[in-house]
Scaffold this motif. Structure first.
Motif, PDB file in Angstrom:
ATOM      1  N   UNK A  98       0.716  -1.250   0.167  1.00  0.00           N
ATOM      2  CA  UNK A  98       0.041   0.016   0.094  1.00  0.00           C
ATOM      3  C   UNK A  98       0.925   1.427   0.026  1.00  0.00           C
ATOM      4  N   UNK A  99       1.801   1.197   0.735  1.00  0.00           N
ATOM      5  CA  UNK A  99       2.892   2.221   0.627  1.00  0.00           C
ATOM      6  C   UNK A  99       3.397   2.564  -0.843  1.00  0.00           C
ATOM      7  N   UNK A 100       3.748   1.477  -1.381  1.00  0.00           N
ATOM      8  CA  UNK A 100       4.195   1.753  -2.623  1.00  0.00           C
ATOM      9  C   UNK A 100       2.931   2.262  -3.687  1.00  0.00           C
ATOM     10  N   UNK A 101       1.932   1.485  -3.578  1.00  0.00           N
ATOM     11  CA  UNK A 101       0.881   1.906  -4.286  1.00  0.00           C
ATOM     12  C   UNK A 101       0.124   3.333  -4.328  1.00  0.00           C
ATOM     13  N   UNK A 102       0.556   4.199  -2.925  1.00  0.00           N
ATOM     14  CA  UNK A 102      -0.079   5.558  -2.955  1.00  0.00           C
ATOM     15  C   UNK A 102       1.138   6.202  -3.322  1.00  0.00           C
ATOM     16  N   UNK A 103       2.313   6.167  -3.700  1.00  0.00           N
ATOM     17  CA  UNK A 103       3.375   7.123  -4.195  1.00  0.00           C
ATOM     18  C   UNK A 103       2.800   7.401  -5.485  1.00  0.00           C
ATOM     19  N   UNK A 104       2.805   8.890  -5.888  1.00  0.00           N
ATOM     20  CA  UNK A 104       2.854   9.156  -7.207  1.00  0.00           C
ATOM     21  C   UNK A 104       3.601   8.689  -8.380  1.00  0.00           C
ATOM     22  N   UNK A 105       4.829   8.567  -8.140  1.00  0.00           N
ATOM     23  CA  UNK A 105       5.755   7.986  -9.031  1.00  0.00           C
ATOM     24  C   UNK A 105       6.074   8.457 -10.182  1.00  0.00           C
ATOM     25  N   UNK A 106       6.916   8.147 -11.257  1.00  0.00           N
ATOM     26  CA  UNK A 106       7.156   8.846 -12.486  1.00  0.00           C
ATOM     27  C   UNK A 106       6.008   8.624 -13.553  1.00  0.00           C
ATOM     28  N   UNK A 107       5.404   7.502 -13.022  1.00  0.00           N
ATOM     29  CA  UNK A 107       4.216   7.302 -14.248  1.00  0.00           C
ATOM     30  C   UNK A 107       3.155   7.538 -13.940  1.00  0.00           C
ATOM     31  N   UNK A 108       2.654   8.483 -12.754  1.00  0.00           N
ATOM     32  CA  UNK A 108       1.397   8.720 -12.218  1.00  0.00           C
ATOM     33  C   UNK A 108       0.833   7.564 -11.623  1.00  0.00           C
ATOM     34  N   UNK A 109       1.655   6.843 -10.872  1.00  0.00           N
ATOM     35  CA  UNK A 109       1.167   5.622 -10.416  1.00  0.00           C
ATOM     36  C   UNK A 109      -0.055   5.428  -9.393  1.00  0.00           C
ATOM     37  N   UNK A 110       0.050   6.622  -8.728  1.00  0.00           N
ATOM     38  CA  UNK A 110      -0.873   6.560  -7.217  1.00  0.00           C
ATOM     39  C   UNK A 110      -2.088   5.804  -7.434  1.00  0.00           C
ATOM     40  N   UNK A 111      -2.244   4.709  -6.927  1.00  0.00           N
ATOM     41  CA  UNK A 111      -3.343   3.683  -7.343  1.00  0.00           C
ATOM     42  C   UNK A 111      -4.294   3.732  -6.148  1.00  0.00           C
ATOM     43  N   UNK A 112      -3.780   4.200  -4.979  1.00  0.00           N
ATOM     44  CA  UNK A 112      -4.446   4.349  -3.623  1.00  0.00           C
ATOM     45  C   UNK A 112      -4.423   5.472  -2.983  1.00  0.00           C
ATOM     46  N   UNK A 113      -5.377   6.247  -2.471  1.00  0.00           N
ATOM     47  CA  UNK A 113      -5.227   7.487  -1.544  1.00  0.00           C
ATOM     48  C   UNK A 113      -4.651   7.319  -0.249  1.00  0.00           C
ATOM     49  N   UNK A 114      -4.895   5.818   0.601  1.00  0.00           N
ATOM     50  CA  UNK A 114      -4.207   5.996   1.707  1.00  0.00           C
ATOM     51  C   UNK A 114      -3.775   4.356   2.055  1.00  0.00           C
ATOM     52  N   UNK A 115      -3.057   4.264   3.280  1.00  0.00           N
ATOM     53  CA  UNK A 115      -2.636   3.034   3.459  1.00  0.00           C
ATOM     54  C   UNK A 115      -3.069   2.626   4.969  1.00  0.00           C
ATOM     55  N   UNK A 116      -4.026   1.590   4.581  1.00  0.00           N
ATOM     56  CA  UNK A 116      -4.954   1.078   5.755  1.00  0.00           C
ATOM     57  C   UNK A 116      -4.111   0.235   6.834  1.00  0.00           C
ATOM     58  N   UNK A 117      -2.801   0.256   6.612  1.00  0.00           N
ATOM     59  CA  UNK A 117      -2.017  -0.623   7.547  1.00  0.00           C
ATOM     60  C   UNK A 117      -0.974   0.214   8.450  1.00  0.00           C
ATOM     61  N   UNK A 118      -0.908   1.522   7.877  1.00  0.00           N
ATOM     62  CA  UNK A 118       0.333   2.174   8.321  1.00  0.00           C
ATOM     63  C   UNK A 118       0.081   2.626   9.984  1.00  0.00           C
ATOM     64  N   UNK A 119      -1.031   2.602  10.682  1.00  0.00           N
ATOM     65  CA  UNK A 119      -1.157   2.845  12.007  1.00  0.00           C
ATOM     66  C   UNK A 119      -1.569   1.657  12.815  1.00  0.00           C
ATOM     67  N   UNK A 120      -1.423   0.568  12.224  1.00  0.00           N
ATOM     68  CA  UNK A 120      -1.869  -0.540  12.970  1.00  0.00           C
ATOM     69  C   UNK A 120      -0.597  -1.006  13.792  1.00  0.00           C
ATOM     70  N   UNK A 121      -0.839  -1.604  15.099  1.00  0.00           N
ATOM     71  CA  UNK A 121       0.182  -2.403  15.870  1.00  0.00           C
ATOM     72  C   UNK A 121       0.337  -3.620  15.283  1.00  0.00           C
ATOM     73  N   UNK A 122       1.402  -4.217  15.616  1.00  0.00           N
ATOM     74  CA  UNK A 122       1.874  -5.670  15.154  1.00  0.00           C
ATOM     75  C   UNK A 122       0.602  -6.438  15.767  1.00  0.00           C
ATOM     76  N   UNK A 123      -0.263  -7.022  14.514  1.00  0.00           N
ATOM     77  CA  UNK A 123      -1.305  -7.694  15.193  1.00  0.00           C
ATOM     78  C   UNK A 123      -0.974  -9.107  15.524  1.00  0.00           C
ATOM     79  N   UNK A 124       0.324  -9.850  15.253  1.00  0.00           N
ATOM     80  CA  UNK A 124       0.585 -10.951  15.723  1.00  0.00           C
ATOM     81  C   UNK A 124       1.366 -10.957  16.912  1.00  0.00           C
ATOM     82  N   UNK A 125       1.645  -9.620  17.669  1.00  0.00           N
ATOM     83  CA  UNK A 125       2.180  -9.423  18.804  1.00  0.00           C
ATOM     84  C   UNK A 125       3.963  -9.720  18.435  1.00  0.00           C
ATOM     85  N   UNK A 126       4.687  -9.270  19.578  1.00  0.00           N
ATOM     86  CA  UNK A 126       6.000  -8.934  19.668  1.00  0.00           C
ATOM     87  C   UNK A 126       6.768 -10.499  19.331  1.00  0.00           C
ATOM     88  N   UNK A 127       7.554 -10.721  18.298  1.00  0.00           N
ATOM     89  CA  UNK A 127       8.010 -11.978  18.207  1.00  0.00           C
ATOM     90  C   UNK A 127       9.365 -12.224  18.919  1.00  0.00           C
TER      91      UNK A 127
END
Length: 225
Positions: A98-127
């Motif tokens: 999602x981080x890759x997909x929301x970047x503008x890029x040289x070819x106007x890539x911006x495929x999504x407007x947000x990254x739904x994962x960015x603020x999530x804590x590690x869901x599997x817990x600390x390893x």
């Protein structure tokens, strides 16, 4: 630039890029990249393909831009119930995609407007750091167990595991070993030359091969003559 951004957003909405299509683009354009299988951007791109299977199963037909943090948390929590490490790996790959997909890029890539994962804590817990190693007795049991007639795996798999035991290379380094990388098998100082693309720090590594490792390779290469 404002008009270009508006046009890109209109394109995303009108085409409703699905999550499946986003995964395909991420693998082909970023993870595997223009270098293809021989020279990918990520040597672990096949792992990305595997970890994206469950998200594809649940979100595949949905618009990629519609995914929310709640959607991500629900899916990752479900995975974490039985595979907490797998949940963390899946979360990491989704974040990268999602981080890759929301970047503008040289070819106007911006495929999504947000990254739904960015603020999530590690869901599997600390390893926890893995410190468990096989004892000598366990290694012997595994070695001779690989010779059993009722082994629930084919002979090539058994030989691959034996190659790991005799060289201490990583599983994928064993699985993708090429004949051209195995030198002097019939002479003195036999070696396995690992190319940088198959080494974590991207540097060539030479692994000396013992007599036992050569015996394993001899059997594995018998049907290639």
């Amino acid at each position: 630039r404002a008009e270009q951004r508006h046009e890109r957003q209109r394109f995303v909405r009108s085409e409703e890029l699905t999550f499946n299509k986003l995964c395909d683009k991420y693998i082909s354009e970023y993870a595997k990249g223009p270098g293809g299988e021989e020279n990918p951007n990520k040597s672990s791109w096949k792992n990305d393909v595997g970890y994206l299977k469950k998200p594809r199963l649940h979100w595949g037909h949905l618009p990629a831009n519609s995914m929310t943090p709640d959607d991500a948390a629900d899916l990752l929590d479900m995975i974490a119930e039985t595979a907490p490490v797998g949940a963390n790996r899946t979360q990491s790959i989704l974040h990268t995609m999602f981080k890759w997909a929301r970047q503008p890029g040289t070819k106007g890539r911006k495929l999504v407007t947000h990254n739904p994962i960015s603020d999530l804590e590690q869901r599997g817990g600390k390893e926890k750091r893995r410190e468990r190693v096989l004892t000598d007795a366990e290694i012997k049991t595994l070695w001779w167990g690989l010779e059993r007639e009722d082994l629930p795996a084919d002979r090539h798999t058994a030989l691959g595991l034996k190659f790991i035991l005799t060289t201490m290379v990583r599983p994928y380094q064993s699985a993708y070993a090429d004949v051209s990388e195995l030198l002097n098998l019939d002479g003195t100082d036999p070696e396995y030359h690992l190319p940088p693309k198959r080494v974590k720090r991207r540097r060539p590594v030479i692994v000396p091969l013992s007599e036992l490792a050569c015996e394993v390779l001899d059997e594995a290469l018998e049907d290639k003559d």
